[in-house]
Motif scaffolding. Structure first.
Motif, short mmCIF file in Angstrom:
data_model
loop_
_atom_site.label_atom_id
_atom_site.label_comp_id
_atom_site.label_asym_id
_atom_site.label_seq_id
_atom_site.Cartn_x
_atom_site.Cartn_y
_atom_site.Cartn_z
N GLY A 143 0.99 -1.19 0.66
CA GLY A 143 0.62 -0.29 0.50
C GLY A 143 0.50 1.20 -0.41
O GLY A 143 2.05 1.13 0.46
N LYS B 80 2.54 4.21 1.43
CA LYS B 80 2.24 5.44 2.93
C LYS B 80 3.84 6.06 2.65
O LYS B 80 4.02 6.94 1.86
N ASN C 215 -0.79 6.06 5.94
CA ASN C 215 -1.51 5.41 5.22
C ASN C 215 -2.12 5.81 4.42
O ASN C 215 -3.55 7.01 4.81
N ILE D 160 -5.50 10.52 3.76
CA ILE D 160 -4.73 9.38 4.55
C ILE D 160 -5.16 9.60 6.34
O ILE D 160 -5.83 10.12 6.95
#
Length: 274
Positions: free
Chosen positions: A188, A190, A199, A215
């Motif tokens: 994913g 970040k 994230n 986020i």
């Protein structure tokens, strides 16, 4: 001769007995063989063909075990359209997940920026992300004396240009604040900054003047002193005005009569008596 005749008769009888016994054995053997053949015929008749067995086994075989489905990722309910009609700020307000961010943008006088032509890419922390800040930090960022720090924090979440998720690559990403955030793509996307890892939980929320990526943490620009933000505001000491002068420094008149001198004679119009 009689003895010989008897012997011949005995021998003949023995042969007959043996012959009879052999015939009986042959008959018995034939019967056994016949029974065995009957049994074989019966078994052959009862057993199904191999193809029939295969079909029978397949028909009673248990159904294959279902494979466990992958966990479903929860995605925020943020309205997205192929042709957006709202700008970045209005899109954030419409979603209902960025109320704190919108309020802070107003405190920092940045509403006009996100209302402008752009385009911009906003990595927008949710209300839950702001609520997870250290105790007192959110209120401290809203103080007038910390306005410069607030501007730095907010502009650190904005990148010039429209950057869709397909264009995000690992490496530094320069923000409007001037510093760079580090993008990592590992299970994913970040964003790493000042020991904070955020994230990306939703991507490509389109607006007329840019795009929003959601986020789950608030990023802190490098070099920003959190302790200084949390410190109470510095108050200027109260100054006291000097007391008003009492006129003691006024020059004395040398012509003024002293209280101990006798009063000056007052002229009169009455004629003196001689």
């Amino acid at each position: 001769m009689r003895v010989l005749h008897l012997a011949v008769l005995g021998f003949a009888g023995s042969i007959a007995v043996v012959a009879c016994g052999s015939a009986a054995v042959d008959s018995a053997t034939t019967a056994v063989v016949g029974a065995s053949a009957a049994v074989d015929a019966t078994e052959t008749t009862v057993l199904p063909e191999p193809s029939t067995i295969a079909v029978s086994v397949a028909s009673v075989a248990p159904p294959p075990t279902e494979t466990a489905s992958a966990p479903v990722t929860t995605v925020l309910a943020i309205p997205t359209t192929a042709a957006p009609t709202l700008n970045l700020l209005d899109t954030a307000l419409e979603s209902g997940s960025f109320n704190i961010l919108s309020s802070l943008l107003g405190s920092a006088d940045l509403i006009g920026t996100l209302d402008g032509q752009g385009p911009f890419t906003v990595f927008a922390p949710t209300d839950a992300a702001f609520a997870a800040l250290p105790a007192g930090l959110l209120d401290a960022l809203g103080r007038p004396d910390n306005r410069d720090a607030l501007v730095r924090v907010l502009t650190y979440h904005v990148v010039a240009g429209r950057l869709p998720a397909s264009s995000v690559v690992a490496g530094p990403l320069t923000t409007l604040e001037g510093s760079a955030a580090t993008v990592a793509v590992d299970g994913g996307v970040k964003l790493n900054a000042a020991n904070v890892v955020a994230n990306v939980v939703a991507t490509d929320v389109q607006a007329t003047n840019g795009v929003i990526h959601v986020i789950d943490a608030v990023l802190v620009p490098p070099g920003l002193d959190i302790n200084a933000i949390l410190a109470p505001p510095v108050t200027q000491p109260r100054t006291t005005r000097p007391p008003a002068s009492q006129g003691t420094d006024a020059p004395h008149s040398t012509d003024a009569p002293h209280s101990s001198d006798p009063p000056a004679p007052q002229p009169t119009d009455a004629p003196h008596s001689t």
